[in-house]
Motif scaffolding. Structure first.
Motif, PDB file in Angstrom:
ATOM      1  N   CYS A  13      10.592 -26.922  27.578  1.00 16.92           N
ATOM      2  CA  CYS A  13      10.506 -28.178  28.328  1.00 16.92           C
ATOM      3  C   CYS A  13      11.021 -29.305  27.435  1.00 16.92           C
ATOM      4  O   CYS A  13      12.170 -29.265  27.022  1.00 16.92           O
ATOM      5  CB  CYS A  13       9.071 -28.388  28.827  1.00 16.92           C
ATOM      6  N   ASP A  14      10.178 -30.264  27.109  1.00 19.81           N
ATOM      7  CA  ASP A  14      10.697 -31.387  26.305  1.00 19.81           C
ATOM      8  C   ASP A  14      10.085 -31.464  24.917  1.00 19.81           C
ATOM      9  O   ASP A  14      10.165 -32.495  24.270  1.00 19.81           O
ATOM     10  CB  ASP A  14      10.522 -32.708  27.060  1.00 19.81           C
ATOM     11  N   GLU A  15       9.445 -30.382  24.451  1.00 15.47           N
ATOM     12  CA  GLU A  15       8.997 -30.328  23.066  1.00 15.47           C
ATOM     13  C   GLU A  15       9.889 -29.360  22.314  1.00 15.47           C
ATOM     14  O   GLU A  15      10.104 -28.239  22.778  1.00 15.47           O
ATOM     15  CB  GLU A  15       7.542 -29.819  22.950  1.00 15.47           C
ATOM     16  N   THR A  16      10.404 -29.811  21.150  1.00 14.47           N
ATOM     17  CA  THR A  16      11.124 -28.880  20.276  1.00 14.47           C
ATOM     18  C   THR A  16      10.105 -28.465  19.230  1.00 14.47           C
ATOM     19  O   THR A  16       9.679 -29.295  18.418  1.00 14.47           O
ATOM     20  CB  THR A  16      12.319 -29.568  19.589  1.00 14.47           C
ATOM     21  N   ALA A  17       9.688 -27.190  19.263  1.00 11.08           N
ATOM     22  CA  ALA A  17       8.564 -26.803  18.410  1.00 11.08           C
ATOM     23  C   ALA A  17       8.845 -25.525  17.639  1.00 11.08           C
ATOM     24  O   ALA A  17       9.539 -24.621  18.119  1.00 11.08           O
ATOM     25  CB  ALA A  17       7.303 -26.637  19.268  1.00 11.08           C
ATOM     26  N   ALA A  18       8.287 -25.477  16.423  1.00 15.27           N
ATOM     27  CA  ALA A  18       8.374 -24.265  15.595  1.00 15.27           C
ATOM     28  C   ALA A  18       7.052 -24.107  14.862  1.00 15.27           C
ATOM     29  O   ALA A  18       6.397 -25.097  14.532  1.00 15.27           O
ATOM     30  CB  ALA A  18       9.524 -24.384  14.601  1.00 15.27           C
ATOM     31  N   LEU A  32      -0.168 -21.164   9.921  1.00  9.30           N
ATOM     32  CA  LEU A  32       0.264 -21.635   8.603  1.00  9.30           C
ATOM     33  C   LEU A  32       0.987 -22.973   8.735  1.00  9.30           C
ATOM     34  O   LEU A  32       0.935 -23.792   7.834  1.00  9.30           O
ATOM     35  CB  LEU A  32       1.169 -20.593   7.933  1.00  9.30           C
ATOM     36  N   ALA A  33       1.652 -23.187   9.848  1.00 10.19           N
ATOM     37  CA  ALA A  33       2.300 -24.477  10.118  1.00 10.19           C
ATOM     38  C   ALA A  33       2.629 -24.543  11.599  1.00 10.19           C
ATOM     39  O   ALA A  33       2.952 -23.522  12.221  1.00 10.19           O
ATOM     40  CB  ALA A  33       3.587 -24.611   9.315  1.00 10.19           C
ATOM     41  N   SER A  34       2.511 -25.744  12.178  1.00  8.74           N
ATOM     42  CA  SER A  34       2.902 -25.929  13.576  1.00  8.74           C
ATOM     43  C   SER A  34       3.520 -27.323  13.701  1.00  8.74           C
ATOM     44  O   SER A  34       2.846 -28.326  13.469  1.00  8.74           O
ATOM     45  CB  SER A  34       1.677 -25.792  14.497  1.00  8.74           C
ATOM     46  N   VAL A  35       4.797 -27.365  14.026  1.00  9.27           N
ATOM     47  CA  VAL A  35       5.519 -28.633  14.104  1.00  9.27           C
ATOM     48  C   VAL A  35       5.992 -28.830  15.545  1.00  9.27           C
ATOM     49  O   VAL A  35       6.580 -27.914  16.137  1.00  9.27           O
ATOM     50  CB  VAL A  35       6.743 -28.617  13.157  1.00  9.27           C
ATOM     51  N   VAL A  36       5.691 -29.991  16.111  1.00 12.29           N
ATOM     52  CA  VAL A  36       6.141 -30.293  17.473  1.00 12.29           C
ATOM     53  C   VAL A  36       6.946 -31.582  17.449  1.00 12.29           C
ATOM     54  O   VAL A  36       6.413 -32.637  17.115  1.00 12.29           O
ATOM     55  CB  VAL A  36       4.938 -30.445  18.449  1.00 12.29           C
ATOM     56  N   GLY A  37       8.221 -31.471  17.774  1.00 13.78           N
ATOM     57  CA  GLY A  37       9.070 -32.662  17.850  1.00 13.78           C
ATOM     58  C   GLY A  37       9.099 -33.135  19.297  1.00 13.78           C
ATOM     59  O   GLY A  37       9.442 -32.375  20.198  1.00 13.78           O
ATOM     60  N   LEU A  38       8.694 -34.386  19.527  1.00 13.37           N
ATOM     61  CA  LEU A  38       8.624 -34.910  20.893  1.00 13.37           C
ATOM     62  C   LEU A  38       9.905 -35.662  21.252  1.00 13.37           C
ATOM     63  O   LEU A  38      10.514 -36.289  20.399  1.00 13.37           O
ATOM     64  CB  LEU A  38       7.421 -35.844  21.033  1.00 13.37           C
ATOM     65  N   GLN A  39      10.270 -35.598  22.527  1.00  8.72           N
ATOM     66  CA  GLN A  39      11.448 -36.330  23.011  1.00  8.72           C
ATOM     67  C   GLN A  39      11.037 -37.427  23.989  1.00  8.72           C
ATOM     68  O   GLN A  39      11.882 -37.956  24.718  1.00  8.72           O
ATOM     69  CB  GLN A  39      12.400 -35.378  23.751  1.00  8.72           C
ATOM     70  N   ALA A  57      18.789 -32.649  23.193  1.00  5.40           N
ATOM     71  CA  ALA A  57      17.871 -33.038  22.104  1.00  5.40           C
ATOM     72  C   ALA A  57      17.389 -31.804  21.342  1.00  5.40           C
ATOM     73  O   ALA A  57      17.245 -31.840  20.117  1.00  5.40           O
ATOM     74  CB  ALA A  57      16.691 -33.813  22.675  1.00  5.40           C
ATOM     75  N   HIS A  58      17.156 -30.682  22.060  1.00  8.78           N
ATOM     76  CA  HIS A  58      16.757 -29.441  21.360  1.00  8.78           C
ATOM     77  C   HIS A  58      17.849 -29.019  20.375  1.00  8.78           C
ATOM     78  O   HIS A  58      17.560 -28.651  19.237  1.00  8.78           O
ATOM     79  CB  HIS A  58      16.516 -28.301  22.360  1.00  8.78           C
ATOM     80  N   VAL A  59      19.103 -29.060  20.833  1.00  4.87           N
ATOM     81  CA  VAL A  59      20.216 -28.656  19.964  1.00  4.87           C
ATOM     82  C   VAL A  59      20.240 -29.500  18.690  1.00  4.87           C
ATOM     83  O   VAL A  59      20.458 -28.996  17.591  1.00  4.87           O
ATOM     84  CB  VAL A  59      21.574 -28.798  20.703  1.00  4.87           C
ATOM     85  N   GLU A  60      19.964 -30.802  18.867  1.00  7.42           N
ATOM     86  CA  GLU A  60      20.070 -31.700  17.712  1.00  7.42           C
ATOM     87  C   GLU A  60      18.929 -31.530  16.720  1.00  7.42           C
ATOM     88  O   GLU A  60      19.104 -31.783  15.531  1.00  7.42           O
ATOM     89  CB  GLU A  60      20.112 -33.159  18.204  1.00  7.42           C
ATOM     90  N   THR A  61      17.736 -31.112  17.200  1.00 11.25           N
ATOM     91  CA  THR A  61      16.584 -31.144  16.281  1.00 11.25           C
ATOM     92  C   THR A  61      16.023 -29.778  15.903  1.00 11.25           C
ATOM     93  O   THR A  61      15.220 -29.687  14.977  1.00 11.25           O
ATOM     94  CB  THR A  61      15.428 -31.976  16.884  1.00 11.25           C
ATOM     95  N   ILE A  62      16.418 -28.712  16.598  1.00 10.22           N
ATOM     96  CA  ILE A  62      15.773 -27.408  16.365  1.00 10.22           C
ATOM     97  C   ILE A  62      15.855 -26.985  14.899  1.00 10.22           C
ATOM     98  O   ILE A  62      14.887 -26.484  14.316  1.00 10.22           O
ATOM     99  CB  ILE A  62      16.353 -26.324  17.319  1.00 10.22           C
ATOM    100  N   ASP A  63      17.011 -27.218  14.279  1.00 10.63           N
ATOM    101  CA  ASP A  63      17.219 -26.796  12.901  1.00 10.63           C
ATOM    102  C   ASP A  63      16.208 -27.473  11.966  1.00 10.63           C
ATOM    103  O   ASP A  63      15.534 -26.812  11.166  1.00 10.63           O
ATOM    104  CB  ASP A  63      18.661 -27.158  12.509  1.00 10.63           C
TER     105      ASP A  63
END
Ligand code: KG4
Ligand code: ZN
Length: 361
Positions: A13-18, A32-39, A57-63
Motif C-alpha cells: 500500500c503506501d508504507e515502504t517497510a523492511a 531485530l529491526a522494523s523500519v516503516v517509511g511513510l508516504q 515512492a517505493h522505488v525511490e526509498t526501498i533500497d
C-alpha cells in the motif's frame, strides 16, 4: 530446526517497510529491526492513496529502508536464512516493487524467497509480541479488509465472514473525509471522537438480524455523509463519536457470532481471539472486543500499535513460519493484486462480485 533469521519487505500500500525477524527453534519471535517509511505527505493533497505515486515512492526509498533495517538489526547478509516479500493482495505497482526487490536479494545472496500473502502477515502479527498458539479466531480489520477467520496455522485459514461492501478502515477513512478531517482519516476521527458524546445520533445497524458473520458499512457511510451536511460544527465531535461507536458495535456483534460458532469445537482453554490490522489501533474498537472476549470467556490479544498498521515485521514472521515448514517460492512467483487467504470460501461465497481475475480476498 535451528533459529531462522528472515528479512521481510512490505510495499503493498503506501508504507515502504523492511524488517529483520528471528524465529527461534522453540517458536519465539524476536524483531531485530522494523523500519516503516511513510508516504503520507505525498498522498495527503489527494485525500487518499494514489497507486501510481505509491509505486514510484517505493522505488525511490526501498533500497534505503532495507539498508536501514539491516544496519539496525546488526545482521550481516550472510546471517539471513531467507528473504520474504509481500506478493499480494494490494496495489499491484507497489507489490511488484517489493517483490522484485526481494527476488533480487534472493538471487544476489543465494537465499530462498518466500512470497507472502499480506493478510497472512496480519494474521501472524500478534505473534510478534506474545506467544499465541494456533488455532485462534482472527478479526482482521484494515483499510482494505474486514474479515473473520479461523486460523489453524500457516496456510490454514477458514473464512467465517467478510465485508459485503466497504472495509471498516475504509468506512473510517471515508466518513472522516466527509467530516473534513485530514488523511489518513481513522486516527483523525478517533481524535475528534475523544471529545464527543456518542449517544445523540440515530445511525443504521447493518445486517442486524442476519445470520452469519458478514459485515456491511456502506449504509453507515451514506447516513453519516447525510448527517454531516445537517450537523453544526459544534456537534461534529459527537457525530464522530457516534460513528466510531457504531463501527465498534458492528465489529463486536459479528465477532460474537463467530465466537459462538467456533466455541463448540474448542475446549474453554483454547478459545483465543486476536484482532489485527490498522483499525485494531482504535481504542473504542479494542475496548468493545475486549469486553466481548471477557464476557464469553475468550482470551484477547492485539498486536502492539506498531504491528497493527502495515509493517514488514509481520511479513518477515509469516515468511519465517513458512520457511520452517519448507514452504519457499521460485523466482517466477507472481505479484497478485487479488489473493484470498481462504480461496475455497472466496470462490464459493464471494462477498464482492468476482472480478475478471477472481475474488479479491
Ligand atoms: O492495516 P493497515 O495499515 O493497511 C491496510 O492493509 O489496509 O490499515 C490502515 C487502516 C486505515 O483505514 C486507517 O484509517 C485505519 O487503518 N486506522 C484506524 C486507526 N489507525 C489506523 N482506524 C480507526 N482508528 C484508528 N486509530
Ligand atoms: Zn494491511
Amino acid at each position: 530446526m535451528s533459529d531462522l533469521t528472515v528479512l521481510g519487505v512490505e510495499t503493498s500500500c503506501d508504507e515502504t517497510a523492511a524488517a529483520v525477524v528471528r524465529l527461534s527453534a522453540s517458536g519465539e519471535a524476536t524483531v531485530l529491526a522494523s523500519v516503516v517509511g511513510l508516504q503520507t505527505d505525498q498522498h495527503a493533497p489527494f485525500g487518499g492513496v494514489v497507486p501510481e505515486i505509491a509505486a514510484r515512492a517505493h522505488v525511490e526509498t526501498i533500497d534505503s529502508v532495507v539498508a536501514e533495517a539491516m544496519a539496525r538489526a546488526g545482521t550481516g547478509w550472510g546471517e539471513l536464512s531467507a528473504v520474504a516479500a509481500t506478493a499480494g493482495p494490494g496495489l499491484i505497482g507497489g507489490v511488484m516493487v517489493g517483490l522484485s526487490f526481494g527476488k533480487a536479494v534472493a538471487l544476489a545472496r543465494g537465499l530462498p524467497l518466500v512470497a507472502v500473502n499480506h493478510l497472512e502477515g496480519h494474521a501472524v502479527s500478534a505473534r510478534l509480541a506474545a506467544r499465541i498458539d494456533y488455532p485462534f479466531l482472527l478479526l482482521l480489520v484494515s483499510g482494505g479488509h474486514c474479515q473473520l477467520l479461523r486460523v489453524d496455522g500457516i496456510g490454514a485459514c477458514t473464512r467465517l465472514g467478510s465485508t459485503i461492501d466497504d472495509a471498516a478502515g475504509e468506512a473510517f477513512d471515508k466518513i472522516a473525509k466527509s467530516l473534513g478531517l485530514p488523511y489518513p482519516g481513522g486516527p483523525a476521527l478517533e481524535k475528534l471522537a475523544a471529545t464527543g458524546n456518542p449517544d445523540g445520533f440515530d445511525l443504521p445497524r447493518a445486517l442486524l438480524g442476519r445470520p452469519g458473520c458478514d459485515f456491511s458499512f456502506s449504509g453507515l457511510k451514506t447516513a453519516a455523509a447525510k448527517l454531516v451536511a445537517e450537523t453544526p460544527e459544534a456537534r461534529r465531535a459527537d457525530l464522530a463519536a457516534a460513528v466510531q461507536a457504531a463501527i465498534a458495535r458492528q465489529l463486536a456483534e459479528r465477532t460474537r457470532r463467530a465466537m459462538l460458532a467456533c466455541a463448540p469445537d474448542l475446549p474453554p482453554g483454547e478459545r483465543r481471539f486476536v484482532v489485527a490490522g490498522g483499525v485494531a489501533a482504535n481504542g473504542a474498537v479494542r475496548k468493545a472486543l475486549q469486553d466481548l472476549a471477557a464476557e464469553l470467556g475468550w482470551s484477547f490479544d492485539a498486536p502492539p500499535l506498531a504491528y497493527c498498521t502495515d509493517n514488514a515485521a509481520m511479513i518477515a514472521l509469516a515468511g519465517a513460519e513458512r520457511l520452517a515448514l519448507g514452504l519457499t517460492d521460485p523466482l517466477s512467483a507472481p505479484a497478485r493484486p487479488r489473493w484470498p487467504l481462504d480461496a475455497a470460501a472466496a470462490a464459493e461465497r464471494p462477498t464482492h462480485l468476482p472480478g475478471r481475475k477472481g475474488a479479491k480476498a
